[in-house]
Design a protein around this motif. Structure first.
Motif, PDB file in Angstrom:
ATOM      1  N   ASN A  23       0.844  -1.186   0.000  1.00  0.00           N
ATOM      2  CA  ASN A  23       0.000   0.000   0.000  1.00  0.00           C
ATOM      3  C   ASN A  23       0.885   1.243   0.000  1.00  0.00           C
ATOM      4  O   ASN A  23       2.110   1.140  -0.045  1.00  0.00           O
ATOM      5  CB  ASN A  23      -0.966  -0.015   1.187  1.00  0.00           C
ATOM      6  N   LEU A  24       0.297   2.404   0.080  1.00  0.00           N
ATOM      7  CA  LEU A  24       1.074   3.646   0.008  1.00  0.00           C
ATOM      8  C   LEU A  24       1.992   3.844   1.219  1.00  0.00           C
ATOM      9  O   LEU A  24       2.901   4.655   1.172  1.00  0.00           O
ATOM     10  CB  LEU A  24       0.145   4.847  -0.151  1.00  0.00           C
ATOM     11  N   LYS A  25       1.757   3.098   2.299  1.00  0.00           N
ATOM     12  CA  LYS A  25       2.605   3.209   3.485  1.00  0.00           C
ATOM     13  C   LYS A  25       3.827   2.287   3.412  1.00  0.00           C
ATOM     14  O   LYS A  25       4.733   2.401   4.220  1.00  0.00           O
ATOM     15  CB  LYS A  25       1.799   2.885   4.738  1.00  0.00           C
ATOM     16  N   HIS A  26       3.823   1.368   2.469  1.00  0.00           N
ATOM     17  CA  HIS A  26       4.937   0.422   2.312  1.00  0.00           C
ATOM     18  C   HIS A  26       6.191   1.188   1.891  1.00  0.00           C
ATOM     19  O   HIS A  26       6.146   2.053   1.006  1.00  0.00           O
ATOM     20  CB  HIS A  26       4.566  -0.632   1.261  1.00  0.00           C
ATOM     21  N   ASP A  27       7.325   0.881   2.524  1.00  0.00           N
ATOM     22  CA  ASP A  27       8.576   1.604   2.256  1.00  0.00           C
ATOM     23  C   ASP A  27       8.975   1.571   0.783  1.00  0.00           C
ATOM     24  O   ASP A  27       9.390   2.578   0.221  1.00  0.00           O
ATOM     25  CB  ASP A  27       9.713   1.050   3.123  1.00  0.00           C
ATOM     26  N   GLY A  28       8.855   0.403   0.145  1.00  0.00           N
ATOM     27  CA  GLY A  28       9.225   0.276  -1.259  1.00  0.00           C
ATOM     28  C   GLY A  28       8.350   1.125  -2.156  1.00  0.00           C
ATOM     29  O   GLY A  28       8.821   1.756  -3.115  1.00  0.00           O
ATOM     30  N   VAL A  29       7.056   1.158  -1.851  1.00  0.00           N
ATOM     31  CA  VAL A  29       6.116   1.954  -2.652  1.00  0.00           C
ATOM     32  C   VAL A  29       6.393   3.443  -2.444  1.00  0.00           C
ATOM     33  O   VAL A  29       6.415   4.213  -3.407  1.00  0.00           O
ATOM     34  CB  VAL A  29       4.648   1.597  -2.305  1.00  0.00           C
ATOM     35  N   LYS A  30       6.626   3.842  -1.191  1.00  0.00           N
ATOM     36  CA  LYS A  30       6.955   5.248  -0.909  1.00  0.00           C
ATOM     37  C   LYS A  30       8.190   5.672  -1.702  1.00  0.00           C
ATOM     38  O   LYS A  30       8.215   6.725  -2.333  1.00  0.00           O
ATOM     39  CB  LYS A  30       7.249   5.439   0.581  1.00  0.00           C
ATOM     40  N   HIS A  31       9.197   4.818  -1.656  1.00  0.00           N
ATOM     41  CA  HIS A  31      10.446   5.102  -2.359  1.00  0.00           C
ATOM     42  C   HIS A  31      10.210   5.189  -3.870  1.00  0.00           C
ATOM     43  O   HIS A  31      10.757   6.065  -4.558  1.00  0.00           O
ATOM     44  CB  HIS A  31      11.487   4.033  -2.018  1.00  0.00           C
ATOM     45  N   ALA A  32       9.371   4.297  -4.394  1.00  0.00           N
ATOM     46  CA  ALA A  32       9.063   4.296  -5.822  1.00  0.00           C
ATOM     47  C   ALA A  32       8.366   5.592  -6.233  1.00  0.00           C
ATOM     48  O   ALA A  32       8.708   6.188  -7.265  1.00  0.00           O
ATOM     49  CB  ALA A  32       8.195   3.091  -6.176  1.00  0.00           C
ATOM     50  N   MET A  33       7.415   6.049  -5.432  1.00  0.00           N
ATOM     51  CA  MET A  33       6.708   7.297  -5.743  1.00  0.00           C
ATOM     52  C   MET A  33       7.694   8.474  -5.716  1.00  0.00           C
ATOM     53  O   MET A  33       7.665   9.351  -6.584  1.00  0.00           O
ATOM     54  CB  MET A  33       5.580   7.564  -4.739  1.00  0.00           C
ATOM     55  N   GLU A  34       8.561   8.458  -4.725  1.00  0.00           N
ATOM     56  CA  GLU A  34       9.567   9.512  -4.591  1.00  0.00           C
ATOM     57  C   GLU A  34      10.512   9.531  -5.799  1.00  0.00           C
ATOM     58  O   GLU A  34      10.786  10.579  -6.374  1.00  0.00           O
ATOM     59  CB  GLU A  34      10.358   9.266  -3.304  1.00  0.00           C
ATOM     60  N   GLU A  41      12.961   0.686 -14.307  1.00  0.00           N
ATOM     61  CA  GLU A  41      14.139   0.857 -13.443  1.00  0.00           C
ATOM     62  C   GLU A  41      13.717   1.055 -11.990  1.00  0.00           C
ATOM     63  O   GLU A  41      14.302   0.464 -11.076  1.00  0.00           O
ATOM     64  CB  GLU A  41      14.973   2.065 -13.896  1.00  0.00           C
ATOM     65  N   ILE A  42      12.696   1.867 -11.780  1.00  0.00           N
ATOM     66  CA  ILE A  42      12.203   2.129 -10.422  1.00  0.00           C
ATOM     67  C   ILE A  42      11.705   0.845  -9.775  1.00  0.00           C
ATOM     68  O   ILE A  42      12.002   0.561  -8.609  1.00  0.00           O
ATOM     69  CB  ILE A  42      11.087   3.197 -10.443  1.00  0.00           C
ATOM     70  N   CYS A  43      10.987   0.051 -10.536  1.00  0.00           N
ATOM     71  CA  CYS A  43      10.455  -1.209 -10.009  1.00  0.00           C
ATOM     72  C   CYS A  43      11.578  -2.173  -9.658  1.00  0.00           C
ATOM     73  O   CYS A  43      11.498  -2.900  -8.666  1.00  0.00           O
ATOM     74  CB  CYS A  43       9.477  -1.841 -10.992  1.00  0.00           C
ATOM     75  N   LYS A  44      12.611  -2.185 -10.454  1.00  0.00           N
ATOM     76  CA  LYS A  44      13.753  -3.049 -10.165  1.00  0.00           C
ATOM     77  C   LYS A  44      14.442  -2.592  -8.877  1.00  0.00           C
ATOM     78  O   LYS A  44      14.821  -3.410  -8.037  1.00  0.00           O
ATOM     79  CB  LYS A  44      14.732  -3.028 -11.337  1.00  0.00           C
ATOM     80  N   ILE A  45      14.600  -1.287  -8.705  1.00  0.00           N
ATOM     81  CA  ILE A  45      15.255  -0.733  -7.514  1.00  0.00           C
ATOM     82  C   ILE A  45      14.432  -1.008  -6.257  1.00  0.00           C
ATOM     83  O   ILE A  45      14.965  -1.400  -5.225  1.00  0.00           O
ATOM     84  CB  ILE A  45      15.469   0.793  -7.674  1.00  0.00           C
ATOM     85  N   THR A  46      13.121  -0.796  -6.342  1.00  0.00           N
ATOM     86  CA  THR A  46      12.254  -0.897  -5.161  1.00  0.00           C
ATOM     87  C   THR A  46      11.671  -2.291  -4.949  1.00  0.00           C
ATOM     88  O   THR A  46      11.003  -2.544  -3.948  1.00  0.00           O
ATOM     89  CB  THR A  46      11.103   0.113  -5.263  1.00  0.00           C
ATOM     90  N   ASN A  47      11.903  -3.182  -5.903  1.00  0.00           N
ATOM     91  CA  ASN A  47      11.442  -4.572  -5.808  1.00  0.00           C
ATOM     92  C   ASN A  47       9.915  -4.683  -5.728  1.00  0.00           C
ATOM     93  O   ASN A  47       9.378  -5.435  -4.930  1.00  0.00           O
ATOM     94  CB  ASN A  47      12.098  -5.275  -4.614  1.00  0.00           C
ATOM     95  N   ILE A  48       9.225  -3.886  -6.560  1.00  0.00           N
ATOM     96  CA  ILE A  48       7.779  -4.033  -6.705  1.00  0.00           C
ATOM     97  C   ILE A  48       7.483  -4.237  -8.188  1.00  0.00           C
ATOM     98  O   ILE A  48       8.299  -3.901  -9.040  1.00  0.00           O
ATOM     99  CB  ILE A  48       7.001  -2.805  -6.159  1.00  0.00           C
ATOM    100  N   SER A  49       6.326  -4.800  -8.483  1.00  0.00           N
ATOM    101  CA  SER A  49       5.982  -5.049  -9.890  1.00  0.00           C
ATOM    102  C   SER A  49       5.489  -3.768 -10.542  1.00  0.00           C
ATOM    103  O   SER A  49       5.061  -2.822  -9.862  1.00  0.00           O
ATOM    104  CB  SER A  49       4.901  -6.123  -9.989  1.00  0.00           C
TER     105      SER A  49
END
Length: 120
Positions: free
Chosen positions: A73-84, A95-103
């Motif tokens: 969700n939006l509170k997840h660290d990886g998702v926050k980092h991806a949005m940033e 590239e962002i998805c690879k860095i943050t490990n989300i699909s």
């Protein structure tokens, strides 16, 4: 599916014999019993699914059932980092998805939520 698998076995010269039920697919009566049993099984499974869906609908109306919790969700660290990263860098979504490990699908779903959340 059972009938299709049984027919596939028969084409290869393999016959199904269920010893404790006395079913032998080499005989017409054995094939008949197997067909009837699989039909009842299919009916039972369909009825269970219908009851489950009706129960979920009632629970949703009562506000009890909300479905599975989101893992990302939006509170997840990886998702926050991806949005940033998406807002502050010129990196591609891939590239962002690879860095943050989300699909990518998760990224786009959360990005829509993020835009609505930040925009309001």
């Amino acid at each position: 599916d059972l009938i299709i698998r049984t027919e596939g076995l028969e084409k290869r010269g393999i016959h199904l014999v269920i010893l404790n039920l006395g079913i032998d697919t080499r005989t017409p009566s054995g094939k008949f019993i197997l067909t009837v049993m699989s039909a009842f099984s299919e009916l039972d499974r369909t009825m269970i699914k219908e009851k489950q869906q009706a129960g979920i609908a009632v629970a949703k109306r009562k506000g009890i059932y909300k479905g599975r919790k989101q893992k990302f969700n939006l509170k997840h660290d990886g998702v926050k980092h991806a949005m940033e990263l998406h807002e502050t860098t010129n990196k591609t979504v891939k590239e962002i998805c690879k860095i943050t490990n989300i699909s990518e699908a998760t990224f786009y779903r959360r990005w829509r939520e993020y835009k609505n959340y930040v925009g309001s």
